[in-house]
Enzyme design. Structure first.
Site, PDB file in Angstrom:
ATOM      1  N   LYS A 111      10.288  -6.985  -3.915  1.00  0.00           N
ATOM      2  CA  LYS A 111      11.047  -6.355  -4.724  1.00  0.00           C
ATOM      3  C   LYS A 111      12.303  -7.764  -6.148  1.00  0.00           C
ATOM      4  O   LYS A 111      12.489  -7.380  -6.561  1.00  0.00           O
ATOM      5  CB  LYS A 111      13.007  -6.521  -3.558  1.00  0.00           C
ATOM      6  CG  LYS A 111      12.653  -5.448  -3.640  1.00  0.00           C
ATOM      7  CD  LYS A 111      12.610  -4.093  -3.298  1.00  0.00           C
ATOM      8  CE  LYS A 111      12.636  -2.621  -2.785  1.00  0.00           C
ATOM      9  NZ  LYS A 111      12.462  -1.639  -3.502  1.00  0.00           N
ATOM     10  N   LYS A 194      -3.204   8.408   1.085  1.00  0.00           N
ATOM     11  CA  LYS A 194      -2.254   9.340   2.044  1.00  0.00           C
ATOM     12  C   LYS A 194      -1.596   9.885   1.263  1.00  0.00           C
ATOM     13  O   LYS A 194      -1.345   9.450   0.045  1.00  0.00           O
ATOM     14  CB  LYS A 194      -1.709   8.491   3.252  1.00  0.00           C
ATOM     15  CG  LYS A 194      -0.748   7.628   2.534  1.00  0.00           C
ATOM     16  CD  LYS A 194      -0.242   7.150   4.202  1.00  0.00           C
ATOM     17  CE  LYS A 194       1.409   5.669   3.481  1.00  0.00           C
ATOM     18  NZ  LYS A 194       2.017   5.756   4.992  1.00  0.00           N
ATOM     19  N   LYS A 197       5.527   9.815  -1.717  1.00  0.00           N
ATOM     20  CA  LYS A 197       6.304   9.945  -2.917  1.00  0.00           C
ATOM     21  C   LYS A 197       6.100   9.118  -4.385  1.00  0.00           C
ATOM     22  O   LYS A 197       5.258   9.782  -5.362  1.00  0.00           O
ATOM     23  CB  LYS A 197       7.657   9.956  -3.015  1.00  0.00           C
ATOM     24  CG  LYS A 197       8.258  10.077  -3.293  1.00  0.00           C
ATOM     25  CD  LYS A 197      10.559  10.090  -3.013  1.00  0.00           C
ATOM     26  CE  LYS A 197      11.009   9.716  -3.877  1.00  0.00           C
ATOM     27  NZ  LYS A 197      11.543  10.138  -4.928  1.00  0.00           N
TER      28      LYS A 197
HETATM   29  P1  AMP Z   1       8.344   7.268   3.520  1.00  0.00           P
HETATM   30  O1  AMP Z   1      10.120   7.621   2.681  1.00  0.00           O
HETATM   31  O2  AMP Z   1       7.148   6.771   2.562  1.00  0.00           O
HETATM   32  O3  AMP Z   1       9.323   5.643   3.534  1.00  0.00           O
HETATM   33  O4  AMP Z   1       8.041   7.614   4.591  1.00  0.00           O
HETATM   34  C1  AMP Z   1       9.081   7.802   5.887  1.00  0.00           C
HETATM   35  C2  AMP Z   1       7.905   8.438   7.241  1.00  0.00           C
HETATM   36  O5  AMP Z   1       7.149   9.562   6.367  1.00  0.00           O
HETATM   37  C3  AMP Z   1       7.280   7.259   7.378  1.00  0.00           C
HETATM   38  O6  AMP Z   1       7.637   6.528   8.080  1.00  0.00           O
HETATM   39  C4  AMP Z   1       6.312   7.589   7.850  1.00  0.00           C
HETATM   40  O7  AMP Z   1       6.118   7.909   9.278  1.00  0.00           O
HETATM   41  C5  AMP Z   1       5.547   9.001   7.618  1.00  0.00           C
HETATM   42  N1  AMP Z   1       4.811   9.230   6.308  1.00  0.00           N
HETATM   43  C6  AMP Z   1       4.946   9.305   5.073  1.00  0.00           C
HETATM   44  N2  AMP Z   1       3.842   9.332   4.328  1.00  0.00           N
HETATM   45  C7  AMP Z   1       3.145  10.139   5.740  1.00  0.00           C
HETATM   46  C8  AMP Z   1       1.566  10.710   5.622  1.00  0.00           C
HETATM   47  N3  AMP Z   1       1.051  10.242   4.016  1.00  0.00           N
HETATM   48  N4  AMP Z   1       0.892  10.729   6.885  1.00  0.00           N
HETATM   49  C9  AMP Z   1       1.557  10.531   7.566  1.00  0.00           C
HETATM   50  N5  AMP Z   1       3.225  10.262   7.678  1.00  0.00           N
HETATM   51  C10 AMP Z   1       3.362   9.733   6.973  1.00  0.00           C
END
Ligand code: AMP
Length: 328
Positions: A111, A194, A197
């Site tokens: 950050k 993967k 967002k």
């Molecule tokens: P985020 O919004 O990116 O912080 O994601 C929150 C949680 O969603 C992560 O800690 C993962 O457990 C799950 N997650 C996000 N993107 C993926 C993905 N492409 N495949 C599997 N799990 C995901």
């Protein structure tokens, strides 16, 4: 029953990666543990959001959680800022958190690099707020992604330090429960990596049929295999991985066979994948829209969650105040 705490930052809609990588595990966990799922709106203040954005994103994430099947009767779903005991515990933990160790946290260092004009104390003390969120319910397990491991180490350290300073065995050390080892990784359809967002390649649970189709039809592929049974390049493997997640096994087998015999038509495969993703999302999407339109229900769920989380947090804070030497 063991206690589990999991927080989510209200930073946008849930996508298929969130669903299959995290939310699906929560749906099971809510029947196996004493779960607290909270929306981390205090954490979100580190980026100085507008009040309208906070209101909207908190409402959205709550509606999406509920639409996915988190059950407010079985589990505690609450908004962090409804539990006033959290900042009190955060204050106590901060008194025993040291500048050097906070500055060494990788996400803080990131950050400092990415938002040099807003390196606020909230960012620095993010690990103590996260620790307060967890130990306030004396959680023993926290489902997290690998990127949260360092913050989890800090939470354990703060819990241990509190016990040592006051000579008590009060807070259990919360263990990380790595979802990534148990849940599937949802691929991106843009060639590599993967779904995420911030990767800009996400298919959201709220996306309508047309949007889903558009996103899937744009998926990266290649000109097709020329040798039977050849290994799939990453972009194509991702398309198949997505199909394995949302489609019937027979559909997956059909296209896999076509690939192995060099007869694959990616256009057909994508059309089928779009249909299957839409079939998966449609009922959730309808529920999200219904719940979003029902402010009274959302308010009821939030109030019920706040009540349950506050009972648990108030008990901890009464005991903590007494341990520290304050009036309980
Ligand atoms: P985020 O919004 O990116 O912080 O994601 C929150 C949680 O969603 C992560 O800690 C993962 O457990 C799950 N997650 C996000 N993107 C993926 C993905 N492409 N495949 C599997 N799990 C995901």
């Amino acid at each position: 029953m063991e206690t589990v705490v999991s927080g989510i930052r209200p930073t946008g809609n849930l996508h298929l990666g969130n669903y299959f990588g995290a939310v699906k595990s929560f749906l099971k966990m809510q029947y196996e543990y004493n779960c607290f799922f909270f929306i981390a709106d205090w954490h979100s203040l580190t980026t100085h959001p507008h009040p309208d954005n906070i209101r909207k994103s908190v409402k959205t994430i709550l509606a999406e959680y509920l639409a996915c099947g988190l059950d407010p009767e079985k589990t505690t779903i609450y908004i962090q800022s409804d539990v006033r005991e959290v900042p009190e515990l955060y204050l106590y933990l901060n008194m025993n958190a040291y500048l050097g160790e906070l500055e060494r946290v990788t996400s803080f260092k990131d950050k400092v690099r990415t938002q040099p004009n807003n390196v606020n104390a909230g960012l620095l003390t993010y690990p103590s707020l996260m620790a307060a969120d967890i130990i306030i319910h004396k959680a023993v397990k926290v489902p997290v992604g690998k990127d949260q491991e360092q913050n989890m180490e800090m939470a354990r350290k703060f819990a241990r330090r509190f016990n040592q300073i006051y000579g008590v065995e009060y807070f259990p050390e919360p263990a990380s429960f790595h979802l990534s080892e148990k849940a599937v990784k949802v691929p991106g359809l843009d060639g590599s990596g993967k779904m995420g967002k911030s990767e800009g390649n996400a298919i959201y649970l709220i996306d309508d049929e047309k949007t889903i189709k558009k996103k899937v039809m744009k998926a990266v592929t290649d000109s097709g295999p020329t040798e039977p049974n050849s290994e799939k390049p990453e972009a194509v493997a991702n398309l198949f991985a997505m199909m394995e997640i949302v489609s019937e096994p027979s559909t997956y087998e059909y296209f896999n066979e076509k690939y192995n015999t060099c007869e694959i038509r990616y256009g057909d495969m994508k059309k089928q994948l779009a249909v299957d993703i839409n079939a998966f999302c449609a009922p959730i999407r309808e529920k999200i829209l219904d719940i979003m339109a029902n402010d009274a229900y959302l308010e009821k769920v939030a109030a019920q969650g706040a009540e349950k989380a506050s009972v648990s947090a108030a008990k901890t804070l009464r005991e903590v105040r007494e341990i520290i030497g304050f009036r309980p």
